[in-house]
Write a protein that holds these residues in place. Structure first.
Motif, PDB file in Angstrom:
ATOM      1  N   HIS A  26       0.839  -1.195   0.000  1.00 16.25           N
ATOM      2  CA  HIS A  26       0.000   0.000   0.000  1.00 16.25           C
ATOM      3  C   HIS A  26       0.878   1.250   0.000  1.00 16.25           C
ATOM      4  CE1 HIS A  26      -4.100  -1.437   0.238  1.00 16.25           C
ATOM      5  NE2 HIS A  26      -3.808  -2.269   1.221  1.00 16.25           N
ATOM      6  N   ILE A  41      -3.196   2.408   6.036  1.00 16.00           N
ATOM      7  CA  ILE A  41      -4.252   1.392   6.022  1.00 16.00           C
ATOM      8  C   ILE A  41      -5.341   1.836   7.000  1.00 16.00           C
ATOM      9  CG2 ILE A  41      -4.830  -0.997   6.592  1.00 16.00           C
ATOM     10  CD1 ILE A  41      -2.037  -1.782   5.628  1.00 16.00           C
ATOM     11  N   ASN A  42      -6.581   1.905   6.509  1.00 16.10           N
ATOM     12  CA  ASN A  42      -7.709   2.399   7.303  1.00 16.10           C
ATOM     13  C   ASN A  42      -8.612   1.307   7.848  1.00 16.10           C
ATOM     14  OD1 ASN A  42      -6.997   5.100   6.752  1.00 16.10           O
ATOM     15  ND2 ASN A  42      -8.073   5.010   4.785  1.00 16.10           N
ATOM     16  N   THR A  95      -7.577  -5.481   2.916  1.00 10.51           N
ATOM     17  CA  THR A  95      -7.153  -4.219   3.515  1.00 10.51           C
ATOM     18  C   THR A  95      -7.586  -3.060   2.619  1.00 10.51           C
ATOM     19  OG1 THR A  95      -4.983  -4.448   2.450  1.00 10.51           O
ATOM     20  CG2 THR A  95      -5.166  -5.166   4.742  1.00 10.51           C
ATOM     21  N   SER A 150      -7.105   1.274   1.977  1.00  8.75           N
ATOM     22  CA  SER A 150      -6.041   2.242   2.242  1.00  8.75           C
ATOM     23  C   SER A 150      -6.360   3.646   1.746  1.00  8.75           C
ATOM     24  CB  SER A 150      -4.750   1.749   1.576  1.00  8.75           C
ATOM     25  OG  SER A 150      -3.734   2.731   1.565  1.00  8.75           O
ATOM     26  N   ASP A 151      -5.585   4.587   2.256  1.00 12.34           N
ATOM     27  CA  ASP A 151      -5.619   5.970   1.776  1.00 12.34           C
ATOM     28  C   ASP A 151      -5.203   6.070   0.312  1.00 12.34           C
ATOM     29  OD1 ASP A 151      -6.564   7.223   4.008  1.00 12.34           O
ATOM     30  OD2 ASP A 151      -4.643   8.012   4.687  1.00 12.34           O
ATOM     31  N   ASP A 152      -4.533   5.033  -0.209  1.00 12.69           N
ATOM     32  CA  ASP A 152      -4.073   5.084  -1.598  1.00 12.69           C
ATOM     33  C   ASP A 152      -5.182   4.770  -2.601  1.00 12.69           C
ATOM     34  OD1 ASP A 152      -4.446   2.326  -1.545  1.00 12.69           O
ATOM     35  OD2 ASP A 152      -2.311   1.823  -1.613  1.00 12.69           O
ATOM     36  N   TYR A 207     -10.195   7.758  -0.841  1.00 16.07           N
ATOM     37  CA  TYR A 207      -9.601   6.745   0.025  1.00 16.07           C
ATOM     38  C   TYR A 207     -10.657   5.735   0.484  1.00 16.07           C
ATOM     39  CZ  TYR A 207     -11.332   9.867   3.764  1.00 16.07           C
ATOM     40  OH  TYR A 207     -12.111  10.662   4.578  1.00 16.07           O
ATOM     41  N   GLY A 267      -2.697  -3.584  10.717  1.00 11.49           N
ATOM     42  CA  GLY A 267      -2.677  -2.546   9.691  1.00 11.49           C
ATOM     43  C   GLY A 267      -2.464  -1.205  10.357  1.00 11.49           C
ATOM     44  N   TYR A 327      -1.402   3.192  10.113  1.00 12.05           N
ATOM     45  CA  TYR A 327      -1.403   4.431   9.341  1.00 12.05           C
ATOM     46  C   TYR A 327      -0.052   4.673   8.678  1.00 12.05           C
ATOM     47  CZ  TYR A 327      -3.463   8.949   8.166  1.00 12.05           C
ATOM     48  OH  TYR A 327      -4.000  10.011   7.486  1.00 12.05           O
ATOM     49  N   GLY A 333       1.105   2.703   6.612  1.00 14.92           N
ATOM     50  CA  GLY A 333       0.939   2.101   5.298  1.00 14.92           C
ATOM     51  C   GLY A 333       1.327   0.645   5.200  1.00 14.92           C
TER      52      GLY A 333
END
Length: 403
Positions: A27, A31-32, A45, A47-49, A74, A349, A351, A353
């Motif tokens: 990622h 990871i959210n 998972t 993610s913000d990506d 996201y 997971g 933040y 990433g």
């Protein structure tokens, strides 16, 4: 199919990190969210990506099975249902993906703001959103036209602020009140929870009494008692059918982020740097799982152990009954926001990433007073409990709570 596993596919094992099996940095953003399939073989998972990724939990090492790309914002929440993955995003849409090919099968549009949570039950997908509404969508779209706007079959309206947690409670057909398809319960930033008839879409009860936004919900095995918790630090129990307030579980000194019921016990995690266990029958706190240095953001119970993910960058394993700390998992560079457990492995997971895989075997052969638990990690002195990065990560767990 998306990502193809290779020998160096973003996974490595740094030195001097006990119990670490893999560090995976595929990622490209924090990871959210994270979820396991019902059989535990597939991990998703988000993610913000703007992508979600599928992982095999049974392979050694853990392999990426596909990348789900297409959202314009996201990823906020993920779910697994039958042969599909469902994702929710800040772009206000929900997408359905076929696991075998990572192909996007459908885009659900209708919400006007960020998707908060997803829940799949039978042939329905439920979603909460910052737009104050809850929606029910058809999982199987083969019976409708090409206009996927028809996929939304109900809109539950009544909350006056954003909706966040939701649970579905199956009910016996003879329960009356048109509850054959069960009861949906939602929590909101308006400080209330509401129960809804899935069949009629009507609000059944409003649970009032909290003084801050609700962050988590749960219910007992008998499907009679609802538990709510949130920003006021209180856990409240309610008669699900009458809406009557029953007990107030006091002890936490900060917002409660997570609730988990296992058999006769309720487990909770809070920004007061603790997790707690409560006896459901009496509402009494029996254990405080201490040692955390920031918000306890995620909890899981597995084979007699309680696992916590924390804003202090660490995950921990406690013996659930005694409260004894058995193992600490150190190595993340930012807050841990989600954890999942399968036999022999813990997934975390963060933040930062990264997805990390930890070995959970051999705990019963260890002693509480072994060097493993007494050795001080030099990184401990470098952790800033109230760093801006950690605050940002913890805030991402619930956009309605303030600190």
């Amino acid at each position: 199919m998306g990502c193809q596993p290779s020998k160096d596919s973003g996974a490595k094992k740094p030195k001097k990190q006990p119990h670490l099996l893999q560090e995976i940095k595929d990622h490209k953003g924090g990871i959210n969210c994270m979820v396991l399939s019902d059989d535990g073989s597939l991990l998703i998972t988000g993610s913000d990506d703007k992508t979600a990724r599928m992982w095999s939990t049974l392979s050694d090492p853990t392999e990426c099975l596909g990348v789900l790309e297409g959202h314009e914002g996201y990823i906020t929440c993920v779910a697994v249902h039958e042969q599909c993955v469902i994702t929710g995003s800040s772009d206000a849409t929900i997408r359905k993906w076929f696991i075998a090919t990572a192909e996007c099968l459908a885009i659900y549009t209708g919400h006007s703001s960020r998707i908060s949570r997803l829940l799949c039950v039978g042939q329905l997908i439920f979603s909460t959103s910052s737009d104050h509404t809850i929606r029910a969508w058809l999982f199987d779209l083969r019976e409708i036209s090409d206009d996927q706007g028809e996929a939304c079959i109900k809109v539950f309206e009544g909350h006056t602020k954003g909706t966040y947690p939701l649970i579905h409670i199956p009910m016996d057909e003879n329960a009356g009140l048109d509850l054959g398809a069960g009861v949906l319960v939602t929590g909101s930033a308006d400080c209330t929870a509401r129960s809804w008839s899935v069949d009629s879409g009507l609000c059944l009860k409003i649970f009032r009494g909290h003084t801050a936004p609700l962050n988590c919900l749960s219910y007992d095995d008998q499907k009679q008692v609802l538990y709510t918790a949130g920003g006021d630090g209180l856990i409240k129990s309610w008669n699900l059918m009458t809406g009557e307030s029953m007990k107030v579980l006091r002890g936490h000194e900060g917002p409660v982020f997570c609730l988990l019921i296992h058999k006769r016990m309720l487990y909770s995690g809070s920004s007061d740097k603790s997790a707690r266990s409560w006896v459901l029958e009496f509402g009494e706190c029996t254990r405080v799982y201490s040692g955390h240095r920031h918000t306890v953001s995620s909890i899981r119970h597995f084979e007699g152990m309680l696992y916590t993910g924390c804003g202090d960058t660490m995950a921990r394993m406690f013996e659930a009954k005694s409260g004894t700390l058995k193992r600490t998992f150190k190595g993340h560079e930012n807050a841990i926001v989600c954890v999942e457990v399968v036999p022999g492995k813990l997934f975390t997971g963060s933040y930062d990433g990264s997805l990390r895989v930890w070995n959970t075997t051999g705990v019963k052969d260890e002693t509480v007073f072994g060097t493993e638990l007494n050795d001080k990690d030099p990184r401990d002195d470098e952790i800033e409990e109230d760093s801006e990065d950690v605050k940002k990560a913890v805030k991402s767990l619930d956009p309605y709570l303030t600190y």
